[in-house]
Design an enzyme around this catalytic site. Structure first.
Site, PDB file in Angstrom:
ATOM      1  N   GLU A 197       0.284  -1.121  -0.269  1.00 14.60           N
ATOM      2  CA  GLU A 197       0.212  -0.127   0.185  1.00 14.60           C
ATOM      3  C   GLU A 197       0.418   1.623  -0.506  1.00 14.60           C
ATOM      4  O   GLU A 197       0.714   1.784   1.086  1.00 14.60           O
ATOM      5  CB  GLU A 197      -1.349  -0.064   1.129  1.00 14.60           C
ATOM      6  CG  GLU A 197      -1.732  -1.337   0.888  1.00 14.60           C
ATOM      7  CD  GLU A 197      -3.314  -1.423   2.155  1.00 14.60           C
ATOM      8  OE1 GLU A 197      -2.596  -0.942   2.988  1.00 14.60           O
ATOM      9  OE2 GLU A 197      -3.438  -2.898   2.398  1.00 14.60           O
ATOM     10  N   ASN A 238       2.508  -4.711  -3.378  1.00  7.60           N
ATOM     11  CA  ASN A 238       0.696  -4.686  -3.634  1.00  7.60           C
ATOM     12  C   ASN A 238      -0.073  -3.688  -2.461  1.00  7.60           C
ATOM     13  O   ASN A 238       0.717  -3.089  -1.970  1.00  7.60           O
ATOM     14  CB  ASN A 238       0.910  -6.539  -1.785  1.00  7.60           C
ATOM     15  CG  ASN A 238      -0.884  -6.400  -1.371  1.00  7.60           C
ATOM     16  OD1 ASN A 238      -1.543  -7.372  -2.713  1.00  7.60           O
ATOM     17  ND2 ASN A 238      -0.747  -7.334  -0.590  1.00  7.60           N
ATOM     18  N   HIS A 274     -10.527  -5.727  -2.266  1.00 12.09           N
ATOM     19  CA  HIS A 274     -10.959  -5.829  -1.315  1.00 12.09           C
ATOM     20  C   HIS A 274     -12.764  -4.456  -2.006  1.00 12.09           C
ATOM     21  O   HIS A 274     -12.576  -3.886  -1.797  1.00 12.09           O
ATOM     22  CB  HIS A 274     -10.732  -5.303  -0.035  1.00 12.09           C
ATOM     23  CG  HIS A 274      -9.484  -5.254   0.628  1.00 12.09           C
ATOM     24  ND1 HIS A 274     -10.176  -6.945   1.255  1.00 12.09           N
ATOM     25  CD2 HIS A 274      -8.704  -5.423   1.173  1.00 12.09           C
ATOM     26  CE1 HIS A 274      -8.937  -7.406   1.795  1.00 12.09           C
ATOM     27  NE2 HIS A 274      -7.916  -6.655   1.959  1.00 12.09           N
ATOM     28  N   GLU A 303      -6.128 -10.420  -1.620  1.00 14.60           N
ATOM     29  CA  GLU A 303      -6.862 -10.773  -0.269  1.00 14.60           C
ATOM     30  C   GLU A 303      -8.488 -10.026  -0.062  1.00 14.60           C
ATOM     31  O   GLU A 303      -8.687  -9.214  -0.485  1.00 14.60           O
ATOM     32  CB  GLU A 303      -6.253  -8.793   0.013  1.00 14.60           C
ATOM     33  CG  GLU A 303      -4.691  -9.037   0.397  1.00 14.60           C
ATOM     34  CD  GLU A 303      -4.525  -8.187   1.447  1.00 14.60           C
ATOM     35  OE1 GLU A 303      -5.220  -7.000   2.214  1.00 14.60           O
ATOM     36  OE2 GLU A 303      -3.035  -7.813   1.544  1.00 14.60           O
ATOM     37  N   ASP A 305     -12.517 -10.191  -0.784  1.00 10.21           N
ATOM     38  CA  ASP A 305     -13.411 -10.529  -0.500  1.00 10.21           C
ATOM     39  C   ASP A 305     -14.499  -9.517  -1.259  1.00 10.21           C
ATOM     40  O   ASP A 305     -14.179  -8.001  -1.601  1.00 10.21           O
ATOM     41  CB  ASP A 305     -13.385 -10.499   1.398  1.00 10.21           C
ATOM     42  CG  ASP A 305     -12.500  -9.101   1.632  1.00 10.21           C
ATOM     43  OD1 ASP A 305     -12.753  -8.281   0.635  1.00 10.21           O
ATOM     44  OD2 ASP A 305     -12.379  -9.334   2.455  1.00 10.21           O
TER      45      ASP A 305
HETATM   46  O1  G2I Z   1      -7.971  -4.307   6.499  1.00 10.20           O
HETATM   47  C1  G2I Z   1      -7.289  -5.143   5.307  1.00 10.20           C
HETATM   48  C2  G2I Z   1      -6.158  -5.677   5.253  1.00 10.20           C
HETATM   49  C3  G2I Z   1      -5.976  -4.151   3.900  1.00 10.20           C
HETATM   50  N1  G2I Z   1      -4.771  -5.450   3.071  1.00 10.20           N
HETATM   51  C4  G2I Z   1      -3.804  -5.104   3.895  1.00 10.20           C
HETATM   52  C5  G2I Z   1      -3.771  -6.085   5.894  1.00 10.20           C
HETATM   53  O2  G2I Z   1      -3.149  -6.482   6.363  1.00 10.20           O
HETATM   54  C6  G2I Z   1      -5.283  -5.547   5.926  1.00 10.20           C
HETATM   55  O3  G2I Z   1      -5.203  -6.650   7.107  1.00 10.20           O
HETATM   56  C7  G2I Z   1      -6.003  -6.466   7.592  1.00 10.20           C
HETATM   57  C8  G2I Z   1      -5.734  -7.806   8.887  1.00 10.20           C
HETATM   58  O4  G2I Z   1      -6.710  -8.153   8.246  1.00 10.20           O
HETATM   59  C9  G2I Z   1      -6.755  -7.412  10.235  1.00 10.20           C
HETATM   60  O5  G2I Z   1      -6.906  -8.370  10.952  1.00 10.20           O
HETATM   61  O6  G2I Z   1      -4.982  -5.748   8.314  1.00 10.20           O
HETATM   62  C10 G2I Z   1      -5.917  -4.815   9.995  1.00 10.20           C
HETATM   63  C11 G2I Z   1      -5.296  -3.816  10.312  1.00 10.20           C
HETATM   64  O7  G2I Z   1      -4.689  -3.105   9.072  1.00 10.20           O
HETATM   65  C12 G2I Z   1      -6.002  -6.145  10.919  1.00 10.20           C
HETATM   66  O8  G2I Z   1      -6.532  -5.548  11.812  1.00 10.20           O
HETATM   67  C13 G2I Z   1      -6.259  -5.731  12.792  1.00 10.20           C
HETATM   68  C14 G2I Z   1      -6.876  -4.476  14.246  1.00 10.20           C
HETATM   69  O9  G2I Z   1      -7.388  -3.373  13.392  1.00 10.20           O
HETATM   70  C15 G2I Z   1      -6.055  -4.729  14.959  1.00 10.20           C
HETATM   71  O10 G2I Z   1      -6.827  -4.126  16.460  1.00 10.20           O
HETATM   72  C16 G2I Z   1      -5.941  -5.609  15.952  1.00 10.20           C
HETATM   73  O11 G2I Z   1      -5.146  -6.052  17.048  1.00 10.20           O
HETATM   74  O12 G2I Z   1      -5.959  -6.638  13.711  1.00 10.20           O
HETATM   75  C17 G2I Z   1      -5.212  -6.851  14.788  1.00 10.20           C
HETATM   76  C18 G2I Z   1      -4.884  -8.198  15.036  1.00 10.20           C
HETATM   77  O13 G2I Z   1      -6.198  -8.873  15.282  1.00 10.20           O
END
Ligand code: G2I
Length: 548
Positions: A197, A238, A274, A303, A305
Site C-alpha cells: 500500500e 501489493n 477488497h 486479499e 472479499d
Molecule cells: O484491512 C484489511 C487488509 C488490507 N490490506 C492489508 C492487510 O494487511 C489488511 O489486513 C487487516 C487484517 O485482516 C486485520 O486483522 O489489517 C488490519 C489492520 O490494518 C487488521 O486489523 C487489526 C486490528 O485493527 C487490530 O485492532 C488488531 O489488534 O488486527 C489486529 C490483530 O488482530
C-alpha cells in the site's frame, strides 16, 4: 514455467471428521484428489510464467496435475487451471478446530493476516519475535500449503519506534528488518509482499516514515534488500483500489514500469481485491491487470472479499456472486495470474465488520462455516460441476430468489417467429429490483440470418420497461446458438409476486423460418410451468435455470 514452494505434506487423504460439507457437492462423496508427496519440501507447478524458478530443496516432488473432474476443493479446481486458491488466516483462529479443518483442506495457500507484520515481528528495535508467523508456517507445512509472506514494509501496523527514528536512521532500520525477516522465512514462503500500500487513493505517495526519509527510492531499496536475503522468493508490491483502471492503478503502473526498467528485482503485483457491492465492480479489471503482466510480471489477487451493507438481500447477494465470478474470470483470463487468495474464508473471522460499521457478509462461508452462494459461484467459475438437485447450487431450479415460468403461445414451430410468454415469480423473502434482472431464452437460428428483431408484444408490467434483444453465443451448443435476452429498465418485484404475462417475439432480419422443435428453451405447454431451461440472472449471476 515458474514453481512455487508448497511446504510439507499434501492435504490429508480423507476429509477431517466433522467437516461441514461444502454445499454443491455434498452428495458426491468425492474425497480431495490425493497426491503422493514426500515429506519435507515440495514443489508445486503453477501458472506458466517466465522469470526465476525457485525450486525447493530436499525431497522435492512435483505435485501431480489435478483435472477438474477429479477436483473437489477450490484449490484443486484452481490447480487444474494452473493456479492456487488460498485464504488469509490468523493465529487466534488456529485453535478453532472446525475452522482449521476447512482451512487445511480447501486451500492450497495461506497468508498470515497479521502475524508477519512489523509490529508483531519487531515490536522493539532489534527484538525479533517469530512465534506467531512460525505458527502459521507450521500449519501450512502440516497441510501441504504454500505461504505468501505479508508483509515487510507498510505504513500501518508499524511500531511507533520506527516512525520516531531520525530520518537518517530509517533506511538502516528498514533494511535490517527486511533482512532479518526474509532470512528467517527463506525457503518457507514462496512470495513476499515486500511493499504494501505505497499509494494514497489519488495516486500520490503515502508520506510514511519510509517515504519521508528516502522518497520513493525506499521501494527499490526494499526490493533489493529482500532479494539479497531470499533470492528465490517472488517479490510483490501489493495495494488496494488498483484492481480497476483509474488514477491509483495508473500511479502503480508508472512505478512498477520504472522499477522493471531499472532492473529492480520485482516479480509481481498483488491486487488486494477488497470489493464492496455498493461501489460497483472495478472498471476493466482484467485489462488493467493484464497491462502489469505485460511488463513481464506475475499478478495475483491477494486479499479478495466482497462486502455489503447489512442486512443482505437477494440483490446484494447476486451482486456479490457476480463480483466473485468476475474476479475469478479476470484471473483465469490472464496467463500470468498465478492465484487468488480470499481475505479469510469465513464471515466468522472477517476483518470487515470491525472496520466498516454496518457492513459484512463478505466471505464465501458464513459465520457458522457453512458455504454461501459465493462459494458455489467460485466453485463453478473455477470449473467445478455441481450436483443437480442439491439445494443451493447455481442453476438449481428453485434455489434462487426468482424463478421464471413459461408458456407457448405459438402453435407453429416452423414459422418466422418465436413467441415465448414468460412471467417472473419472486420466490424469495426480499424485494427484487428488476433492473438487476436478465432472462435468457436459448434457441437456434437454423439459418444465417445476419440480424434479428426482438419485441415485447404485451407485458402486464408495461412493455415500456421490458427490453428484449437477441445475443449470439460465443460457441454453439446443442439446442442453442443465440438467446433472447430480456432486461428491465424499471420496476421491482415484491416477495411472492409475479410480473404477469410478458409476451415476446423474435424474428430474423430476412424473415426466414425457424425450426423451434430442437430449441433448448422451447416447450409445448400452453399454460404456465416452471422453466429451468430459461435462465434467470440477478446482477449477471444465475439464480434460476440451467444454461445449455
Ligand atoms: O484491512 C484489511 C487488509 C488490507 N490490506 C492489508 C492487510 O494487511 C489488511 O489486513 C487487516 C487484517 O485482516 C486485520 O486483522 O489489517 C488490519 C489492520 O490494518 C487488521 O486489523 C487489526 C486490528 O485493527 C487490530 O485492532 C488488531 O489488534 O488486527 C489486529 C490483530 O488482530
Amino acid at each position: 514455467m515458474t514453481w512455487i514452494r508448497r511446504i510439507g505434506p499434501s492435504r490429508p487423504e480423507v476429509e477431517p471428521a466433522g467437516r461441514p460439507q461444502a454445499r454443491g457437492r455434498a452428495l458426491k462423496g468425492v474425497l480431495p484428489a490425493v497426491v503422493a508427496v514426500a515429506l519435507g519440501a515440495l514443489t508445486v507447478g503453477l501458472a506458466p510464467t517466465a522469470g526465476a524458478a525457485p525450486v525447493a530443496t530436499g525431497s522435492a516432488t512435483a505435485r501431480t496435475a489435478v483435472s477438474a473432474a477429479e477436483a473437489s476443493t477450490l484449490d484443486d479446481l484452481a490447480q487444474a487451471k494452473g493456479r492456487y486458491f488460498g485464504s488469509a488466516t490468523d493465529n487466534p483462529e488456529l485453535s478453532d478446530a472446525a475452522y482449521t479443518s476447512i482451512l487445511g483442506s480447501e486451500f492450497g495457500q495461506i497468508t498470515p493476516g497479521n502475524s508477519m507484520k512489523w509490529d508483531t515481528i519487531e515490536p522493539s528495535q532489534g527484538q525479533f519475535n517469530y512465534t506467531k508467523g512460525d505458527a502459521v508456517v507450521s500449519f501450512a507445512k502440516e497441510h501441504g500449503q504454500a505461504v505468501r509472506g505479508h508483509n515487510l514494509v507498510w505504513h500501518n501496523q508499524l511500531p511507533s519506534w520506527v516512525s520516531s527514528l531520525p530520518s537518517s536512521q530509517v533506511q538502516a532500520a528498514m533494511e535490517n528488518h527486511i533482512t532479518n525477516e526474509a532470512t528467517h522465512y527463506k525457503g518457507q514462503v514462496f512470495a513476499w509482499d515486500v511493499v504494501n500500500e505505497p499509494f494514497n487513493d489519488d495516486g500520490t505517495y503515502r508520506t510514511d516514515a519510509f517515504y519521508n526519509a528516502m522518497g520513493k527510492d525506499y521501494i527499490a531499496d526494499a526490493f533489493r534488500t529482500a532479494h539479497a536475503a531470499d533470492p528465490d522468493a517472488k517479490l510483490y508490491i501489493n495495494d488496494y483500489n488498483i484492481e480497476g483502471q483509474g488514477s491509483k492503478a495508473d500511479a502503480m503502473y508508472a512505478l512498477v514500469s520504472e522499477l522493471v526498467a531499472d532492473g529492480v528485482p520485482i516479480d509481481g503485483v498483488g491486487f488486494q481485491g477488497h470489493l464492496a457491492v455498493q461501489y460497483g465492480f472495478p472498471y476493466n479489471m482484467q485489462a488493467n491487470m493484464q497491462r502489469f503482466a505485460d511488463l513481464g510480471l506475475d499478478v495475483s489477487i491477494t486479499e479478495l472479499d466482497v462486502r455489503m451493507q447489512l442486512p443482505a438481500d437477494a440483490t446484494k447477494v447476486a451482486s456479490q456472486n457476480s463480483y466473485y465470478k468476475q474476479a475469478v474470470d479476470a484471473c483465469l483470463g490472464i496467463s500470468r495470474c498465478v492465484g487468488i487468495t480470499i481475505w479469510d474464508y469465513t464471515d466468522k473471522y472477517s476483518w470487515v465488520p470491525g472496520t466498516f460499521n454496518g457492513e459484512g457478509s463478505a466471505c464465501p462461508w458464513d459465520e457458522n462455516l457453512q458455504t454461501k452462494e459465493a462459494y458455489d459461484t467460485l466453485y463453478t467459475e473455477l470449473g467445478g460441476t455441481t450436483d443437480p438437485g442439491d439445494p443451493g447450487d447455481p442453476g438449481d431450479p428453485g434455489s434462487g430468489a426468482l424463478k421464471v415460468q413459461y408458456k407457448n403461445a405459438d402453435s407453429a414451430v416452423d414459422d418466422s417467429a418465436i413467441r415465448p410468454t414468460l412471467q417472473l415469480v419472486n420466490t424469495g423473502s426480499s424485494t427484487v429490483d428488476l433492473t438487476d434482472v436478465t432472462v435468457r431464452y436459448w434457441f437456434t437460428a437454423d439459418s444465417a440470418a445476419g440480424s434479428f428483431g426482438a419485441w415485447c408484444d404485451y407485458a402486464a408490467v408495461g412493455c415500456a420497461s421490458v427490453k428484449p434483444s437477441v445475443q449470439t453465443m460465443a460457441g454453439a451448443v446443442l439446442g442453442a446458438d443465440h438467446y433472447l435476452e430480456v432486461s428491465f429498465s424499471s420496476g421491482s418485484l415484491a416477495p411472492g409476486s409475479s410480473t404477469g404475462d410478458i409476451q415476446l417475439r423474435v424474428s430474423k432480419g430476412d424473415w426466414s423460418s425457424f425450426d423451434e422443435s430442437d430449441d433448448y428453451s422451447h416447450g409445448s405447454n400452453t399454460t404456465y410451468q416452471d422453466a429451468p431451461e430459461i435462465g434467470t440472472y440477478i446482477g449477471g449471476a444465475v439464480v434460476y435455470g440451467t444454461e445449455p
